[in-house]
Motif scaffolding. Structure first.
Motif, PDB file in Angstrom:
ATOM      1  N   LEU A  73      38.033  37.994  48.938  1.00 18.05           N
ATOM      2  CA  LEU A  73      39.065  39.037  48.873  1.00 18.05           C
ATOM      3  C   LEU A  73      40.219  38.618  47.970  1.00 18.05           C
ATOM      4  O   LEU A  73      40.781  39.441  47.241  1.00 18.05           O
ATOM      5  CB  LEU A  73      39.581  39.352  50.280  1.00 18.05           C
ATOM      6  CG  LEU A  73      38.635  40.170  51.173  1.00 18.05           C
ATOM      7  CD1 LEU A  73      39.144  40.182  52.610  1.00 18.05           C
ATOM      8  CD2 LEU A  73      38.506  41.595  50.651  1.00 18.05           C
ATOM      9  N   GLU A  74      40.578  37.335  48.023  1.00 18.28           N
ATOM     10  CA  GLU A  74      41.653  36.835  47.153  1.00 18.28           C
ATOM     11  C   GLU A  74      41.252  36.932  45.681  1.00 18.28           C
ATOM     12  O   GLU A  74      42.054  37.318  44.830  1.00 18.28           O
ATOM     13  CB  GLU A  74      41.996  35.385  47.518  1.00 18.28           C
ATOM     14  CG  GLU A  74      42.816  35.260  48.787  1.00 18.28           C
ATOM     15  CD  GLU A  74      43.096  33.816  49.167  1.00 18.28           C
ATOM     16  OE1 GLU A  74      42.405  32.918  48.632  1.00 18.28           O
ATOM     17  OE2 GLU A  74      43.995  33.592  50.005  1.00 18.28           O
ATOM     18  N   THR A  75      39.961  36.598  45.379  1.00 18.81           N
ATOM     19  CA  THR A  75      39.457  36.708  44.003  1.00 18.81           C
ATOM     20  C   THR A  75      39.485  38.162  43.528  1.00 18.81           C
ATOM     21  O   THR A  75      39.930  38.460  42.415  1.00 18.81           O
ATOM     22  CB  THR A  75      38.012  36.168  43.911  1.00 18.81           C
ATOM     23  OG1 THR A  75      37.986  34.832  44.400  1.00 18.81           O
ATOM     24  CG2 THR A  75      37.508  36.191  42.476  1.00 18.81           C
ATOM     25  N   ARG A  76      39.015  39.076  44.416  1.00 19.14           N
ATOM     26  CA  ARG A  76      39.009  40.505  44.069  1.00 19.14           C
ATOM     27  C   ARG A  76      40.427  41.021  43.853  1.00 19.14           C
ATOM     28  O   ARG A  76      40.695  41.793  42.932  1.00 19.14           O
ATOM     29  CB  ARG A  76      38.315  41.284  45.193  1.00 19.14           C
ATOM     30  CG  ARG A  76      38.239  42.779  44.969  1.00 19.14           C
ATOM     31  CD  ARG A  76      37.272  43.120  43.864  1.00 19.14           C
ATOM     32  NE  ARG A  76      37.194  44.555  43.644  1.00 19.14           N
ATOM     33  CZ  ARG A  76      37.143  45.124  42.465  1.00 19.14           C
ATOM     34  NH1 ARG A  76      37.168  44.400  41.366  1.00 19.14           N
ATOM     35  NH2 ARG A  76      37.055  46.436  42.345  1.00 19.14           N
ATOM     36  N   SER A  77      41.336  40.567  44.705  1.00 18.74           N
ATOM     37  CA  SER A  77      42.737  40.967  44.587  1.00 18.74           C
ATOM     38  C   SER A  77      43.334  40.519  43.257  1.00 18.74           C
ATOM     39  O   SER A  77      44.068  41.271  42.598  1.00 18.74           O
ATOM     40  CB  SER A  77      43.540  40.374  45.749  1.00 18.74           C
ATOM     41  OG  SER A  77      44.909  40.642  45.595  1.00 18.74           O
ATOM     42  N   GLN A  78      42.974  39.282  42.841  1.00 13.37           N
ATOM     43  CA  GLN A  78      43.458  38.778  41.549  1.00 13.37           C
ATOM     44  C   GLN A  78      42.922  39.604  40.388  1.00 13.37           C
ATOM     45  O   GLN A  78      43.651  39.896  39.434  1.00 13.37           O
ATOM     46  CB  GLN A  78      43.053  37.306  41.384  1.00 13.37           C
ATOM     47  CG  GLN A  78      43.859  36.342  42.239  1.00 13.37           C
ATOM     48  CD  GLN A  78      43.337  34.910  42.145  1.00 13.37           C
ATOM     49  OE1 GLN A  78      42.323  34.658  41.499  1.00 13.37           O
ATOM     50  NE2 GLN A  78      44.027  33.985  42.792  1.00 13.37           N
ATOM     51  N   LEU A  80      41.958  42.803  40.464  1.00 13.65           N
ATOM     52  CA  LEU A  80      42.625  44.110  40.459  1.00 13.65           C
ATOM     53  C   LEU A  80      44.053  43.994  39.943  1.00 13.65           C
ATOM     54  O   LEU A  80      44.526  44.869  39.203  1.00 13.65           O
ATOM     55  CB  LEU A  80      42.615  44.705  41.873  1.00 13.65           C
ATOM     56  CG  LEU A  80      41.246  45.129  42.408  1.00 13.65           C
ATOM     57  CD1 LEU A  80      41.336  45.484  43.881  1.00 13.65           C
ATOM     58  CD2 LEU A  80      40.706  46.315  41.628  1.00 13.65           C
ATOM     59  N   GLN A  81      44.735  42.912  40.338  1.00 15.49           N
ATOM     60  CA  GLN A  81      46.103  42.707  39.865  1.00 15.49           C
ATOM     61  C   GLN A  81      46.120  42.517  38.353  1.00 15.49           C
ATOM     62  O   GLN A  81      47.000  43.039  37.651  1.00 15.49           O
ATOM     63  CB  GLN A  81      46.726  41.485  40.563  1.00 15.49           C
ATOM     64  CG  GLN A  81      48.219  41.312  40.274  1.00 15.49           C
ATOM     65  CD  GLN A  81      49.042  42.498  40.729  1.00 15.49           C
ATOM     66  OE1 GLN A  81      48.903  42.949  41.865  1.00 15.49           O
ATOM     67  NE2 GLN A  81      49.871  43.031  39.841  1.00 15.49           N
ATOM     68  N   SER A  82      45.120  41.773  37.854  1.00 19.36           N
ATOM     69  CA  SER A  82      45.007  41.559  36.409  1.00 19.36           C
ATOM     70  C   SER A  82      44.782  42.879  35.676  1.00 19.36           C
ATOM     71  O   SER A  82      45.375  43.139  34.626  1.00 19.36           O
ATOM     72  CB  SER A  82      43.856  40.590  36.115  1.00 19.36           C
ATOM     73  OG  SER A  82      43.641  40.469  34.739  1.00 19.36           O
ATOM     74  N   GLU A  83      43.894  43.751  36.255  1.00 19.59           N
ATOM     75  CA  GLU A  83      43.652  45.064  35.639  1.00 19.59           C
ATOM     76  C   GLU A  83      44.925  45.898  35.616  1.00 19.59           C
ATOM     77  O   GLU A  83      45.225  46.579  34.637  1.00 19.59           O
ATOM     78  CB  GLU A  83      42.553  45.805  36.407  1.00 19.59           C
ATOM     79  CG  GLU A  83      41.151  45.298  36.115  1.00 19.59           C
ATOM     80  CD  GLU A  83      40.077  46.111  36.834  1.00 19.59           C
ATOM     81  OE1 GLU A  83      40.318  47.296  37.116  1.00 19.59           O
ATOM     82  OE2 GLU A  83      39.004  45.549  37.106  1.00 19.59           O
ATOM     83  N   LEU A  84      45.679  45.837  36.718  1.00 19.27           N
ATOM     84  CA  LEU A  84      46.930  46.588  36.777  1.00 19.27           C
ATOM     85  C   LEU A  84      47.942  46.070  35.756  1.00 19.27           C
ATOM     86  O   LEU A  84      48.617  46.841  35.082  1.00 19.27           O
ATOM     87  CB  LEU A  84      47.542  46.480  38.182  1.00 19.27           C
ATOM     88  CG  LEU A  84      47.040  47.469  39.239  1.00 19.27           C
ATOM     89  CD1 LEU A  84      47.635  47.122  40.595  1.00 19.27           C
ATOM     90  CD2 LEU A  84      47.408  48.893  38.869  1.00 19.27           C
ATOM     91  N   ASP A  85      48.037  44.719  35.654  1.00 17.61           N
ATOM     92  CA  ASP A  85      48.987  44.118  34.709  1.00 17.61           C
ATOM     93  C   ASP A  85      48.675  44.476  33.271  1.00 17.61           C
ATOM     94  O   ASP A  85      49.566  44.658  32.442  1.00 17.61           O
ATOM     95  CB  ASP A  85      48.999  42.591  34.871  1.00 17.61           C
ATOM     96  CG  ASP A  85      49.564  42.161  36.223  1.00 17.61           C
ATOM     97  OD1 ASP A  85      50.244  42.992  36.865  1.00 17.61           O
ATOM     98  OD2 ASP A  85      49.305  41.013  36.638  1.00 17.61           O
TER      99      ASP A  85
END
Length: 457
Positions: A73-78, A80-85
């Motif tokens: 989940l932490e990897t997936r969150s990173q 998604l955050q990268s895509e948002l950034d």
């Protein structure tokens, strides 16, 4: 320890530790631990040991499993955050508001529809509802809701392989037509829960293709009621779907007639055959004068064909070396054919091949022009859908891995046409009253792997 665990949790842990040591043969260590914890034997007998045996291992493995889940989940969150950034307003808008005139399918499919027990032979979209029909060698037709990806019903009446399906018919009364190796054509009414309302016998061999002829066929009184069928008996028949009568039989092919494609105005009909030719028929002419052109561009069985829409004329005119494109009112100017020679041929109405598209590694099974006019799409026994850019001289710009076996059929959902809004309740003066085309970014592909795949934006 007392700070972290309640007295009950601590007691449970102690007993499970002792039970673990006993079960693994460390009885001396278990005895020492029991003495240290001042746990008398009457509080930890054999029954209690059995109750707590394995508890420590279960807790331990669940902790490891949860830890892995947290890491994932932490990897997936990173990600998604990268895509948002990295997302810009324009990239988000492009993703949300794609241009239908340039949309092309990409893997994976939105839905993979599974229920058929034999290879899929044909697919067809309902012109208005979110329904998709598929025909199969298992003798059935299945109706799917392509938005939900669910099977709605199975139609059983044919006694051999269903070879083709098509939606169409009189305005406001859409029907489904199917044809089969059992020599018959059947008509089904979606308004009556797909009741089999008519069976059309007459062909002397397998019926390989059916297509409703659009309204406006040379001003015929039966406009919208006509259905064309192609057969292994070398003939093409035109039927009146209201009465079930065969109105005419077109002869000219020297072998199995494989597929049919009518123009949008219903005047012209294109056919392909195992005799390695494609033929164009003028349905406004009597039978003895209907055949207008024979295309001798393939060196093997011609499997499929498609007329180019007027939106493609500007690109195809360039390929043909014309100074200006033909008028949009002419519906039969260019066509594409595909065959077992693994080639796609684009020809003009005069029989001249203006472009050969090479790239597929196996038989070409189906062709569709993009409604926007810029692309031609093909599917093949090489398991792929290929997208050819007509504005770049037919360059292959995308290969979609579309199936796990031969890709046997391909359909683009028909466009929706919105009537132009009337100004102040009255017709607008001097402006076009033509209905506006709304392209649907929706494609279905059937395969020998028993699956129907739906690609959408």
């Amino acid at each position: 320890m007392s700070n972290l665990l309640t007295s009950r949790q601590a007691e449970e842990l102690h007993k499970s530790l002792i039970a673990y040591l006993l079960s693994t043969g460390h009885s001396n260590s278990a005895q020492v631990l029991r003495e240290d914890l001042k746990l008398p034997e009457n509080e930890f007998d054999a029954t209690t040991a059995k109750k707590y045996e394995g508890l420590l291992e279960k807790k331990w493995t669940s902790v490891v499993r949860l830890q892995k889940k947290i890491m994932d989940l932490e990897t997936r969150s990173q990600q998604l955050q990268s895509e948002l950034d990295n997302a810009t307003p324009s990239s988000l808008a492009a993703r949300k508001n794609h241009d239908p005139t340039t949309w092309l399918p990409r893997a994976p499919a939105r839905h993979t529809l599974q229920s058929h027990r034999s290879p899929i032979t044909s697919v067809a979209f309902h012109p208005l509802f979110s329904s998709l029909a598929s025909g199969s060698e298992d003798c059935t037709i299945k109706i799917w809701d392509y938005e939900l990806g669910e099977l709605e019903r199975t139609l059983k009446s044919h006694t051999k392989s269903v070879l083709d399906v098509d939606f169409g018919g009189p305005r406001g009364n859409t029907l489904l037509a199917s044809c089969s190796s059992d020599l018959t054509i059947k008509l089904w009414d979606p308004a009556e829960e797909y009741k089999n309302i008519r069976t059309l016998p007459g062909h002397d061999h397998s019926v390989s293709s059916v297509r409703f002829i659009p309204s406006g066929a040379a001003g015929a009184p039966l406009s919208g009621n006509l259905l064309a069928s192609a057969s292994r008996d070398k003939t093409i028949r035109i039927w009146d779907v209201t009465t079930g009568y065969c109105l005419r039989t077109l002869r000219g092919h020297g072998d199995w007639v494989r597929s049919l494609a009518p123009t949008i105005d219903g005047r012209w009909l294109l056919s392909t055959s195992s005799d390695q030719t494609s033929r164009m028929w003028d349905l406004s002419q009597p039978d003895n004068n209907a055949q207008k052109q024979t295309f001798l561009v393939h060196e093997h069985v011609v499997e499929c064909c498609a007329f180019a829409p007027a939106s493609a004329y500007s690109h195809l005119a360039t390929l043909a070396g014309l100074k200006k494109p033909p008028p949009a009112s002419s519906t039969n100017e260019f066509l594409a054919t595909g065959g077992r020679d693994k080639l796609i041929k684009i020809s003009s109405a005069n029989g001249v091949c203006i472009k050969t598209l090479t790239g597929h590694d196996n038989w070409i099974r189906s062709l569709v022009f993009h409604p926007g006019g810029k692309y031609l799409l093909s599917c093949s026994d090489d398991k792929t859908i290929r997208c050819w850019d007509l504005a770049q001289e037919g360059k292959c710009v995308r290969v979609v891995e579309a199936a796990d076996h031969f890709a046997s059929c391909l359909r683009w959902a028909p466009s929706l046409f919105k009537e132009p809004a009337e100004a102040n309740g009255s017709a607008t003066n001097g402006t076009s009253t033509e209905a506006k085309e709304q392209i649907r970014c929706l494609i279905a592909c059937g395969s020998v792997d028993l699956n129907v795949r739906v690609f959408s934006a």
